[in-house]
Design a protein around this motif. Sequence first.
Motif, mmCIF file in Angstrom:
data_model
loop_
_atom_site.group_PDB
_atom_site.id
_atom_site.type_symbol
_atom_site.label_atom_id
_atom_site.label_comp_id
_atom_site.label_asym_id
_atom_site.label_seq_id
_atom_site.Cartn_x
_atom_site.Cartn_y
_atom_site.Cartn_z
ATOM 1 N N THR A 366 23.817 -56.018 36.591
ATOM 2 C CA THR A 366 24.976 -56.770 36.129
ATOM 3 C C THR A 366 24.439 -58.119 35.696
ATOM 4 O O THR A 366 23.987 -58.912 36.525
ATOM 5 N N LYS A 373 31.433 -55.044 38.697
ATOM 6 C CA LYS A 373 32.274 -53.957 39.207
ATOM 7 C C LYS A 373 31.681 -53.593 40.566
ATOM 8 O O LYS A 373 30.597 -52.979 40.617
ATOM 9 N N SER A 376 28.865 -50.917 41.523
ATOM 10 C CA SER A 376 28.093 -50.454 40.364
ATOM 11 C C SER A 376 26.825 -51.294 40.203
ATOM 12 O O SER A 376 26.814 -52.480 40.527
ATOM 13 N N THR A 379 24.847 -52.264 33.823
ATOM 14 C CA THR A 379 24.563 -51.439 32.641
ATOM 15 C C THR A 379 23.077 -51.516 32.291
ATOM 16 O O THR A 379 22.380 -52.428 32.739
ATOM 17 N N ASN A 399 31.365 -40.162 33.688
ATOM 18 C CA ASN A 399 31.897 -39.929 35.041
ATOM 19 C C ASN A 399 31.481 -38.578 35.644
ATOM 20 O O ASN A 399 32.173 -38.041 36.496
ATOM 21 N N ALA A 442 23.490 -40.513 39.803
ATOM 22 C CA ALA A 442 24.501 -41.539 39.497
ATOM 23 C C ALA A 442 25.533 -40.970 38.533
ATOM 24 O O ALA A 442 25.389 -39.849 38.015
ATOM 25 N N MET A 444 28.087 -42.528 35.080
ATOM 26 C CA MET A 444 28.266 -43.677 34.171
ATOM 27 C C MET A 444 29.727 -43.694 33.717
ATOM 28 O O MET A 444 30.281 -42.623 33.416
ATOM 29 N N ASP A 445 30.324 -44.882 33.699
ATOM 30 C CA ASP A 445 31.734 -44.931 33.284
ATOM 31 C C ASP A 445 31.868 -45.295 31.807
ATOM 32 O O ASP A 445 30.869 -45.450 31.098
ATOM 33 N N TYR A 449 28.793 -48.755 32.801
ATOM 34 C CA TYR A 449 28.382 -49.158 34.158
ATOM 35 C C TYR A 449 27.891 -47.921 34.921
ATOM 36 O O TYR A 449 28.476 -46.845 34.822
ATOM 37 N N ILE A 450 26.818 -48.129 35.664
ATOM 38 C CA ILE A 450 26.173 -47.015 36.361
ATOM 39 C C ILE A 450 26.480 -47.122 37.858
ATOM 40 O O ILE A 450 26.377 -48.211 38.444
ATOM 41 N N TRP A 451 26.819 -45.983 38.425
ATOM 42 C CA TRP A 451 27.253 -45.944 39.830
ATOM 43 C C TRP A 451 26.281 -45.059 40.613
ATOM 44 O O TRP A 451 26.265 -43.846 40.422
#
Length: 565
Positions: A366, A373, A376, A379, A399, A442, A444-445, A449-451
């Motif tokens: 970030t 976020k 997360s 990116t 997602n 992970a 990605m939204d 953004y990567i979760w």
Amino acid sequence: IRKSYHGFHPAPWYLCCRSLSGAGTLRWKDYDRPKEFNFASDVLDYWTQMEQEGKRGPNPALWWVNNQGDEVKWSFREMTDLSRRAANVFTQTCGLQQGDRLALILPRVPEWWLVVIGCIRAGIIFMPGTTQMKAKDILYRLQVSKAQGIMTTDTLAPEVDSLVSECPALKTKLLVSDHSRHGWLDFRSLIKSASPDHTCIKSKTLDPMAIFFTSGTTGLPKMTKHSHGLALRSSLPSCRKFLQLKTSDVLWCISDPGWILAVLGCLFEPWTSGSTLFIHHLPQFDPKVIQQTLFKYPITLCLAVPAVYRMILQQISTSLRFPALEHCITGGEALPPEEQEEWRRRTGVLLSEIYGQSETGISCGTLRGMKIKPGSMGTSIPPFDIQIIDEKGNILPLNTEGNIGIRIKPTKPMGLFMCYEDNPVKTAEVECGDFYNTGDRATMDEEGYIWFLGRNDDIISSSGYRIGPTEVENALAEHPAVAESAVVGSPDPIRKEVVKAFIVLTPEFLSHDQDQLTQELQQHVKSVTAPYKYPRKVEFVSELPKTITGKIKRSELRKKEFGQM
Ligand code: BCO
């Protein structure tokens, strides 16, 4: 070269210092691939020139302190001078040549920076390693890398001497100490007498610069080879946006110099921007000292693994305001959203997350000023293009859970590792279609953004360390009480995950006191391999779950630990 100041009072330079854009270090664009690059001549010496022209404030490049009240402040000019001397020590006194390898096992002493920059000047490939290593770990690294040189301190020199006969390639041993030792070159004296005149090599950007050892699920650590592109990446505009460092910033990265995080956070990131790098020697980690240091010194940015912030929060009952701290960054393990929020609430400072590996450096994050976020990792940071991929390298829909992949075709991005040295099989294994497969899971939204979700293998992630279970199992196997063992991660409130060993005892030890045996086995692991890997939890079992072919099912044990069975 060491200046000690007792009763130190911080100078007010950080209040009045001018900010500069660092134009000289910003001459590349995100997707540029310059043929030549050398961090020492292109970045460090640029800031030296800026200092000489009065275009940079009086703040030091390196500001080092310890618990005894010693302090070292080196300007960029001093760094240039001393690192040129270091390069001369390597080439003239030690006879090391471009492409040779130097194992660098030092704690956070100022010489570490001279050595790394000196190596970069001379084209010597430096291989950082943690001082927690034991003789066996060092022997493996020296043998597999065929290192020509090693540099360490008094603590590890006897270990090195005990194994040196088994390392035929090793021709030079350098000691950082106030005392001399037979058979070792005294780096501190050599630096003083070496010439400050040195012509930096013209390194190709894709020439090898460093090797980091990284743990795998099976076997011994692999050699992750990086080119000078790793250092160049910090100069690219998107990477500069990440921390948005100014010359007046003071960055403190609390990572052991054995890890890639330190090479980036304690060297390339701050110095690319002409900022001050702050270092507290910290031989023993103590969250109270971290807290006091953030109060005492004008540190504006702090970079540390989540466990460090967690340990600080545990120490304080109320809110805390650090006088100069503007921003905090974390990486090395996943940061739970509630902790990110708690840090902000209790300190008033944002904590943003980054993600990377020894293979990748900082891959996503970030960026400062970007919307956080919670939960997360941000990116992807160009020139890296991160996508979530399946096992064949197909990009998965948004997602959807999959592997974190970094695009390597048609062009490998600047800063990604070159290969696992001498291991084409492993190098090929992590290539997945057009991507490097990180092995981390992970989603990605819609906003990229990567979760983070976890690993797709057995590697244990504990307080920022990645621990290969076989390294611990091999250490346990050397103890006569252990007939068989399986090592997995187990949940922990502070370290998120700790190493847990399931052990089948040999018949002679079945009647032993289990608490005593646990302690003995923990001490044993600490004595034969780097102690951070020791099993903080031990369970004695009569048998281990296995497949029909006799392979231990670690996944079953792990699921049990995390309450999924
Ligand atoms: O907990 P114990 O006291 O039982 O054991 C500790 C130490 O006391 C002990 N130890 C250390 N040196 C020893 C020794 N024992 C014998 N001989 C020695 N020479 O061993 C255990 C070591 O555990 P530790 O390192 O976790 O220690 P500690 O003090 O709890 O430190 C906490 C942390 C958070 C400071 C530490 O875990 C840490 O530094 N973690 C971060 C690691 C890191 O920097 N990771 C980044 C990797 S690079 C990356 O992720 C890529 C990102 C781009």
